[in-house]
Design a protein around this motif. Structure first.
Motif, mmCIF file in Angstrom:
data_model
loop_
_atom_site.group_PDB
_atom_site.id
_atom_site.type_symbol
_atom_site.label_atom_id
_atom_site.label_comp_id
_atom_site.label_asym_id
_atom_site.label_seq_id
_atom_site.Cartn_x
_atom_site.Cartn_y
_atom_site.Cartn_z
ATOM 1 N N GLU A 191 78.824 107.728 -109.979
ATOM 2 C CA GLU A 191 77.670 107.088 -109.711
ATOM 3 C C GLU A 191 78.138 106.424 -108.727
ATOM 4 N N PRO A 192 79.489 105.695 -108.567
ATOM 5 C CA PRO A 192 79.707 104.627 -107.659
ATOM 6 C C PRO A 192 79.634 104.986 -106.532
ATOM 7 N N PHE A 193 80.115 105.909 -105.764
ATOM 8 C CA PHE A 193 80.153 106.476 -104.703
ATOM 9 C C PHE A 193 78.384 106.326 -103.915
ATOM 10 N N PHE A 194 77.618 106.238 -104.836
ATOM 11 C CA PHE A 194 75.794 106.237 -104.321
ATOM 12 C C PHE A 194 75.749 105.235 -104.504
ATOM 13 N N ALA A 195 76.162 103.678 -105.379
ATOM 14 C CA ALA A 195 75.447 103.446 -106.168
ATOM 15 C C ALA A 195 76.522 101.653 -105.757
ATOM 16 N N ALA A 196 77.549 101.828 -104.809
ATOM 17 C CA ALA A 196 78.850 100.562 -104.466
ATOM 18 C C ALA A 196 78.747 99.946 -104.301
ATOM 19 N N THR A 197 77.655 99.009 -103.800
ATOM 20 C CA THR A 197 77.342 97.679 -102.765
ATOM 21 C C THR A 197 78.791 95.773 -101.862
ATOM 22 N N HIS A 198 78.380 96.217 -101.544
ATOM 23 C CA HIS A 198 79.189 94.659 -101.664
ATOM 24 C C HIS A 198 79.338 93.698 -102.331
ATOM 25 N N ALA A 199 77.989 93.653 -102.743
ATOM 26 C CA ALA A 199 77.633 92.681 -103.816
ATOM 27 C C ALA A 199 78.585 92.871 -105.146
ATOM 28 N N ASP A 200 78.623 94.060 -105.479
ATOM 29 C CA ASP A 200 78.829 94.984 -106.822
ATOM 30 C C ASP A 200 79.559 96.157 -106.468
ATOM 31 N N PRO A 201 80.813 96.361 -105.749
ATOM 32 C CA PRO A 201 81.677 97.381 -105.758
ATOM 33 C C PRO A 201 81.892 98.184 -106.657
ATOM 34 N N MET A 202 81.458 98.432 -108.306
ATOM 35 C CA MET A 202 82.205 98.797 -109.024
ATOM 36 C C MET A 202 83.124 99.828 -109.372
ATOM 37 N N GLY A 203 83.734 98.420 -108.543
ATOM 38 C CA GLY A 203 85.192 99.382 -109.177
ATOM 39 C C GLY A 203 86.252 100.067 -107.939
ATOM 40 N N LEU A 204 85.501 100.243 -106.929
ATOM 41 C CA LEU A 204 85.879 101.157 -106.177
ATOM 42 C C LEU A 204 86.325 99.689 -104.571
ATOM 43 N N VAL A 205 87.311 100.262 -104.169
ATOM 44 C CA VAL A 205 87.809 99.596 -103.031
ATOM 45 C C VAL A 205 87.898 99.964 -101.613
ATOM 46 N N SER A 206 87.306 101.797 -102.338
ATOM 47 C CA SER A 206 87.259 101.886 -101.118
ATOM 48 C C SER A 206 86.323 103.108 -100.837
ATOM 49 N N ARG A 207 85.285 103.801 -99.243
ATOM 50 C CA ARG A 207 84.787 104.996 -99.858
ATOM 51 C C ARG A 207 84.462 105.420 -98.168
ATOM 52 N N ARG A 208 84.580 106.511 -98.403
ATOM 53 C CA ARG A 208 84.299 107.440 -97.547
ATOM 54 C C ARG A 208 83.186 108.892 -97.170
ATOM 55 N N ARG A 209 82.338 108.596 -96.176
ATOM 56 C CA ARG A 209 81.504 110.037 -96.277
ATOM 57 C C ARG A 209 82.032 110.657 -95.239
ATOM 58 N N TYR A 210 81.952 112.342 -94.802
ATOM 59 C CA TYR A 210 81.766 112.652 -93.934
ATOM 60 C C TYR A 210 80.976 113.135 -93.089
ATOM 61 N N ARG A 211 80.468 113.357 -92.233
ATOM 62 C CA ARG A 211 79.668 114.218 -91.511
ATOM 63 C C ARG A 211 80.234 115.838 -90.618
ATOM 64 N N TRP A 212 79.976 116.468 -91.510
ATOM 65 C CA TRP A 212 79.901 118.024 -91.229
ATOM 66 C C TRP A 212 79.907 118.559 -89.977
ATOM 67 N N THR A 213 79.950 119.751 -89.493
ATOM 68 C CA THR A 213 79.327 121.095 -88.080
ATOM 69 C C THR A 213 79.022 121.789 -89.444
ATOM 70 N N GLY A 214 78.468 122.728 -88.382
ATOM 71 C CA GLY A 214 77.211 123.503 -89.137
ATOM 72 C C GLY A 214 77.845 124.760 -89.314
ATOM 73 N N ASP A 215 79.928 124.724 -88.563
ATOM 74 C CA ASP A 215 80.795 126.149 -89.080
ATOM 75 C C ASP A 215 81.585 125.043 -89.788
ATOM 76 N N GLY A 216 81.286 123.944 -90.769
ATOM 77 C CA GLY A 216 82.330 123.501 -92.134
ATOM 78 C C GLY A 216 83.375 122.703 -91.041
ATOM 79 N N ARG A 217 83.347 121.677 -90.652
ATOM 80 C CA ARG A 217 84.565 121.080 -90.358
ATOM 81 C C ARG A 217 84.026 119.673 -89.655
ATOM 82 N N VAL A 218 85.000 118.688 -90.111
ATOM 83 C CA VAL A 218 84.079 117.167 -89.947
ATOM 84 C C VAL A 218 84.239 116.954 -89.196
ATOM 85 N N SER A 219 83.052 116.422 -88.450
ATOM 86 C CA SER A 219 82.641 116.045 -87.508
ATOM 87 C C SER A 219 82.727 114.398 -86.656
ATOM 88 N N ASP A 220 83.305 113.683 -88.358
ATOM 89 C CA ASP A 220 82.979 112.374 -87.967
ATOM 90 C C ASP A 220 82.606 112.053 -89.697
#
Length: 720
Positions: free
Chosen positions: A126-155
């Motif tokens: 849940e913290p991956f989706f719900a954490a905000t700067h006002a309420d980090p829900m115990g997180l230090v950081s979060r990383r999201r990936y953008r994937w290409t059509g062949d299953g590799r990280v483009s960003d």
């Protein structure tokens, strides 16, 4: 299968700084472990599925359990085959724990039992989706990936919530990368947005399922995204709603919408959800047209008219008021008016008319049998003969069939629209003018407004075809029993079976010898319900009568109701609470979405005055981004050139022309009405002659809906 020797990252040169091993080395190692475990799980699940399919089918609960297990394994395998490393959505680092936790579309465990992916629906995710700067829900950081059509990280982009999150030279993009994704090209199917679910949306997705939850929000706030992901979440998190307990019915506004969202639930691992329009719930819905007379439409929208089905059916359940004498196999019998009334009152409450007919007949037969004296040793066979003779007695069966006939739902509703006296009997509150207004020459030319009455009639009457199939099944069983009786009688005549002789004289043993597999079977209507939960999108358009179609399929009243009062074509002056209480719901909660993630500010600046002119208090959402492209105005003669220019400069994306159906076919360009565009989104929207869409609330809503379908550019053209 993912090649473990190839980097999982395919970052463009412009993002070379993000290729720093200090940033991605841990991800590379973890992705390699995911790829290996994924292949191991595919192998294991394939073997289990093969074993389940080879296992004996069984019957009853055992057969159901086997089918559910095959369905579950098949869905898991499809998900694993459909995605590679892009099963992973992102990762979080929690305070006090330097090891990242990776979030996926499904859970995945390594060979040593280590958790490689946490299912996005699990509480730990849940913290991956719900954490905000006002309420980090115990997180230090979060990383999201953008994937290409062949299953590799483009960003990828990082967000930090504490100073510790800055360690390791995090690639800080924060919200800017997310905003950029909102303006990316659309496709004919809803694109994958799971990794970019926002905290306000996630809170609604994870809300409890008891009672009715209204998700209210203007255009572009992600209502449909929430509805679909909430469906998948509830099936995972709430054991009361699983497929074996009724499952979820998802109702959308029209066929283009269903096509647009058709990939979303399978991509979340849920393939057993019934996704339909209201018209799909009935066979007549496929051909039903619009109700052209608004006065008739208003009457048929009333819950009261749907409730008129009950007295209309009761008219056909009145016992004969006079008795009758009959002779059956030489036995004199008498059926009094009191006997008829007693038999007719034996129908169990809640049993459909056509099904209860069998109960009433059985009660009548039993009343007659109770008056006949038979020697005890012959009682079993005499009763069977007498039952058979009663079922063949012409006068008795004719009287019974007239008093409690098998009824077809279509016949009942057609009679309401063609026999004024019958309509007055069923709905005495109608005025004479309203009765005349509802009459029509072709009573079976079904319209969309007829569907709630047809549905109520089908539910109240039951499937007459099923009743007839049961009659055929009983007749087939009787023939099979007669054949078995003949075989047994020959064995008894042979007088050479010793101790079995007495056993074979008992009827229950004869019945057990009947080959049940040889008898015809019936199949249930999967859309008749009941469902454990119902999700309905664009719910502001439903009439009180149409709501009854959904409530009848959801006795638990567990519902997710998604809509925008400002997008109701026929007006919505009440609150959600008032509307839903009136149609029969009691436990109601409201959740609002106010951020427009889809429509750029330039478009909303022109769209907002359009809707506020008709609905001053409309819930107009706030756009989070500027598109950089002003709304363009021109003449209809520019249409072809505009489309040619856009197609030539955009290799991807979709466009829609609204209000001009005579369009030369082009790839990636659709022509729709405002009604059929509702719930969809396009990179380019060309709105032709918006002033011709009508006046009042309906015209304003159609213009507002059409304008807010655009994710990048809006062009408004006028003829003349």
């Amino acid at each position: 299968m993912t090649d473990l020797t190839t980097s999982a990252f395919a970052l463009p040169d412009t993002l070379a700084a993000k290729s720093d091993p200090a940033l991605i080395a841990a991800d590379e190692r973890h992705f390699a472990a995911i790829a290996a475990a994924q292949q191991d799980q595919i192998t294991e699940l394939t073997a289990r599925l093969d074993a389940a399919r080879r296992a004996p089918g069984g019957s009853g609960q055992a057969a159901l359990d086997r089918d559910l297990e095959i369905h579950r394994l098949t869905a898991q395998l499809r998900l694993l085959h459909r995605f590679g490393l892009d099963l992973c959505l992102g990762r979080v680092v929690r305070a006090g724990d330097p090891d990242p936790v990776y979030i996926g579309r499904t859970g995945l465990t390594g060979p040593e039992g280590d958790r490689l992916l946490i299912d996005w629906r699990a509480p730990a995710a849940e913290p991956f989706f719900a954490a905000t700067h006002a309420d980090p829900m115990g997180l230090v950081s979060r990383r999201r990936y953008r994937w290409t059509g062949d299953g590799r990280v483009s960003d990828y982009w990082d967000e930090v919530f504490t100073p510790e999150g800055l360690q390791g030279h995090a690639a800080l993009d924060d919200q800017s990368a997310f905003i950029a994704t909102l303006g990316s090209s659309r496709s004919p199917r809803m694109r994958d947005v799971l990794s970019t679910i926002q905290s306000d949306q996630d809170a609604i997705i994870r809300a409890g399922s008891r009672g009715a939850l209204v998700v209210d929000g203007g255009p572009g706030t992600g209502k449909t995204v929430v509805a679909l992901h909430r469906t998948a979440y509830l099936l995972y998190a709430d054991p009361r709603l699983g497929h074996q307990r009724g499952g979820v019915l998802f109702v959308g506004p029209h066929e283009p919408y269903l096509s647009y969202v058709s990939d979303v639930l399978p991509s979340l691992g849920e393939e057993g959800v019934q996704t339909v329009t209201l018209g799909d719930l009935l066979p007549e819905g496929r051909e039903a047209g619009p109700e052209t007379d608004p006065r008739v439409a208003r009457l048929k929208a009333l819950r009261q008219l749907v409730e008129a089905i009950e007295p209309a059916v009761r008219f056909y359940e009145e016992p004969p008021s006079e008795g009758m004498r009959l002779e059956v196999d030489g036995v004199e019998l008498q059926v009094s008016a009191r006997d008829w009334a007693e038999a007719f009152s034996s129908a169990e409450p809640g049993v459909a008319h056509n099904d209860a007919r069998e109960q009433v007949w059985e009660a009548l037969v039993q009343i007659l049998l109770d008056t006949v004296q038979v020697e005890e040793e012959d009682e079993e066979f005499a009763e069977a003969d007498l039952r058979r003779a009663l079922s063949e007695h012409e006068e008795l069966t004719s009287t019974f069939n007239g008093a409690w006939p098998l009824l077809e739902p279509e016949d009942l509703v057609a009679d309401l629209w063609s026999v004024p006296a019958f309509l007055r009997l069923a709905a005495p509150w109608l005025t004479p003018d309203e009765v005349r207004l509802l009459q029509r020459t072709d009573a079976r030319a079904w319209t969309e407004a007829d569907l709630p009455l047809l549905d109520a009639a089908r539910r109240r009457l039951g499937d007459s075809g099923a009743a007839r199939r049961r009659q055929r099944q009983e007749a087939a069983a009787a023939r099979e029993r007669a054949r078995m009786d003949e075989v047994i009688d020959r064995m008894l005549e042979a007088d050479n079976i010793g101790g079995l002789s007495q056993q074979l004289r008992h009827q229950d043993l004869r019945d057990k010898l009947v080959d049940q597999d040889a008898l015809p079977t019936t199949s249930p209507d999967r859309l008749a319900g009941p469902f454990a939960h119902v999700v309905v999108d664009e719910a502001q358009e439903l009439t009180d009568a149409q709501w009854q179609m959904l409530l009848s399929r959801c006795p638990s009243r567990s519902m997710t109701i998604v809509g925008d009062r400002a997008q109701a074509r026929h007006g919505f002056t009440e609150s959600w609470q008032e509307r839903l209480e009136r149609i029969g719901l009691d436990r109601i909660e409201i959740a609002s979405l106010s951020i427009n993630y889809r429509t750029p500010q330039e478009v909303m600046t022109e769209a907002e005055p359009v809707i506020r002119a008709a609905i001053p208090d409309a819930n107009v959402p706030t756009s989070v981004r500027e598109g950089g492209i002003p709304v363009r105005h021109g003449s209809l003669g520019d249409l072809e050139a505009i489309l040619d220019e856009w197609l030539g400069t955009h290799a991807e994306g979709t466009a829609c022309v609204i209000g001009h159906p005579e369009l030369e076919p082009r790839p990636r360009v659709r022509a729709l009405t405002p009604v059929l565009a509702k719930g969809l989104e396009f990179d380019l929207v060309v709105l032709v002659d918006p002033q011709d869409l009508g006046s009042g609330i309906e015209g304003a809503v159609d213009r507002y809906v059409a304008m807010t379908r655009a994710t990048q550019q809006l062009v408004m053209l006028t003829s003349g």
